[in-house]
Design an enzyme around this catalytic site. Structure first.
Site, PDB file in Angstrom:
ATOM      1  CG  MET A   1     -63.077  36.876  21.330  1.00  0.00           C
ATOM      2  SD  MET A   1     -64.385  36.966  22.515  1.00  0.00           S
ATOM      3  CE  MET A   1     -63.672  37.897  23.823  1.00  0.00           C
ATOM      4  CB  CYS A   2     -64.419  39.972  15.761  1.00  0.00           C
ATOM      5  SG  CYS A   2     -62.827  40.670  15.283  1.00  0.00           S
ATOM      6  N   GLY A   3     -67.061  40.739  17.239  1.00  0.00           N
ATOM      7  CA  GLY A   3     -68.496  40.493  17.320  1.00  0.00           C
ATOM      8  C   GLY A   3     -69.157  40.858  16.012  1.00  0.00           C
TER       9      GLY A   3
END
Lengths: 309, 227
Positions: A1-3
């Protein structure tokens, strides 16, 4: 993921609140990336000066007398301001290479986070709210900024593996996704003389864009060619001194949502990150198209819609 | 009307309350305020109730729905109405990627645009999009109807089984084994009914039908390059 989050201000009266708004967006993206967090902020410029943001695991030792020691090594005047594990050094604009070499001599454990006329990068391992508090990100002002919360896949959870990555003056990149041809590209870029500090895939993406621009490409052209030369999944948000740009790979499985009002252009991995922005209910909200380069710049007249660079 | 403040009372409380309703409930109308893009709003419902979300939602809104009608007054994030079995999900704004993925039944209406992979692996759901859809929509779709009043992106209906695809505007490209097909009277009837139920005034005669060429159903070594 990661934002990923980003905010580009059209209305400069919001500049004192940039850090506050970005911090709220960043913390909302914690469950997309609890490993480390970082922010790139484009703030004030001192005429003819370059800002170096440096980091040390032993800030008490390394930052004591650093400005004096670096000034002495370079034979110029250097100022510094310290925030937790980071310090911003201001040096004459033509002294960057000399300063990088001198720092490696006089403070070998110091790491260079960023360089540029307005860019400062703050990043550390830990939850976004803790990283934000350490650096008082919410108190920062600026014209535009980019933030990232990391869930690590391609390399270790370290300060140097945190985003954003800076590989050229006032340039920075954050990334959601993973690049699969980063090892071969890293070797190629190093042969071309581009400095790459880590084994992280995203840094290679950033260095690739820097290399393209060193060879005469505009940011828009560099982003366009990344679609051909980078293999893997990516939603990129790229900062420059003048603005920021967005590009997604052709598959576009990494999420992205944008919002634009008369006051700002905002980017979030999810709409949740944007919900507290002023006037969001009336904003134009849309998902950026795959394989399409978007860019907003302070040096052009304000845009009322996205435009391909 | 039951009003639930999501910001104040949390997601688990909402879904527990909605999932506790049954066919005999008299609490049939619900309103969710302050959704603020939250994930998994009104999922796993199995009662003939109506839920209106006053704003935009995050991932998987209305997922696994049975019987219920879920309305979103804003836009929806990825995976809206994923694996819906029956009932209706209606999005007033746009929907992000893989809207209606793997849905077995019911009706999903998107009044704005849907992005990539709309109706991926659909298995009987009906989807009506008033605007456009993105690339790789109806990938491996097995059954049901996908109706697009606007344009479709690249690789529509790649590796399609028996789902019917109806597009009024342009199709950027067709995926492997997806072809344009003849529109017969029974298809116009299906379209008329779906457009009416979805509140669209588009005319069935304006659409073109696409479906499977049925060349990739079974492995054929001579066609290995197409798999």
């Amino acid at each position: 993921m990661c934002g990923i989050v980003g905010l580009f201000l059209k209305d400069q009266s919001l500049a004192p609140k940039l850090g506050d708004m970005l911090t709220d967006m960043l913390i909302t993206m914690t469950d997309r990336g609890p490993d480390s967090a970082g922010i790139a902020i484009y703030g004030n410029e001192s005429q003819g000066k370059t800002k170096l943001t440096v980091q040390s695991p032993n800030p008490d030792e390394d930052f004591a007398g650093l400005a004096e020691d670096l000034g002495q090594a370079l034979g110029v005047s250097v100022t510094q301001s310290i925030t937790d594990t980071h310090a911003v050094l201001e040096i004459p604009g033509d002294q960057f290479e000399a300063a990088r070499a001198a720092l490696a001599e006089i403070r070998p454990s110091i790491r260079l986070m960023s360089r540029g006329e307005t860019l400062e990068i703050y990043k550390e391992v830990g939850l976004p709210k803790d990283v934000a508090a350490r650096f008082n990100l919410s108190g920062m002002s600026g014209t535009h900024g980019i933030g990232h919360t990391r869930m690590a896949t391609e390399s270790a959870v370290t300060t140097m593996g945190a985003h954003p990555f800076n590989t050229g003056p006032d340039q920075c990149l954050v990334h959601n996704g993973s690049l699969s041809n980063h090892n071969s590209l890293r070797r190629k870029l190093r042969r071309e003389g581009v400095t790459i500090q880590t084994e992280n895939d995203t840094e290679v993406g950033a260095a690739y864009l820097t290399w393209k621009m060193m060879n005469g490409a505009t940011l828009g052209e560099a982003l366009q060619s990344s679609l051909d030369d980078l293999d893997g999944f990516f939603t990129f948000l790229v900062g420059t001194k003048d603005g920021f740009g967005v590009v997604r790979d052709p598959i576009a499985c990494k999420p992205a949502v944008m919002a634009e009002t008369d006051q700002y252009v905002a980017f979030g991995s999810e709409y949740r990150a944007l919900v507290n922005l002023p006037g969001i209910e009336e904003a134009r909200v849309w998902e950026p198209e795959p394989s399409t380069v978007y860019f907003w710049s302070h040096t052009d007249s304000p845009t009322t819609h996205e435009k391909a660079a | 009307m039951q009003t639930y403040d999501l910001e104040e009372n949390g997601l688990r409380g909402l879904n527990a309350a909605l999932q506790a309703q049954n066919a005999e409930t008299n609490r049939t109308r619900w309103e969710v305020v302050n959704p603020k893009g939250s994930h998994a709003i009104a999922v796993g419902l199995d009662a003939p109730i109506e839920v209106t979300v006053k704003g935009s939602t995050g991932y998987y809104c209305g997922g696994m729905n049975q019987q219920a009608t879920v309305r979103v007054e804003g836009s929806a994030g990825p995976g809206v109405a994923e694996n819906m079995m029956s009932g209706q999900v209606i999005i007033n704004g746009d929907a992000s990627q893989y809207a209606g993925a793997t849905g077995h039944g019911g009706l999903l209406v998107i009044k704005g645009n849907a992005s990539s992979r709309c109706g991926i692996s659909m298995k009987g759901i009906d989807i009506v999009v008033h605007g456009n859809i993105g690339h790789m929509s109806a990938f491996m779709a097995q059954a049901g109807n996908l109706v697009v009043c606007g344009d479709a992106g690249d690789a529509l209906g790649d590796s399609l089984y028996e789902a019917r695809l109806f597009v009024r505007g342009s199709v950027k490209s067709l995926g492997a084994d997806c072809i344009k097909k003849e529109m017969r009277p029974e298809h116009l009837e299906i379209l008329k009914d779906l457009l009416e139920r979805a509140g669209s005034d588009a005319k069935p005669e304006e659409f073109k039908r696409y479906g499977s060429a049925r060349q990739l159903y079974n492995f054929d070594v001579d066609k290995s390059a197409a798999y």
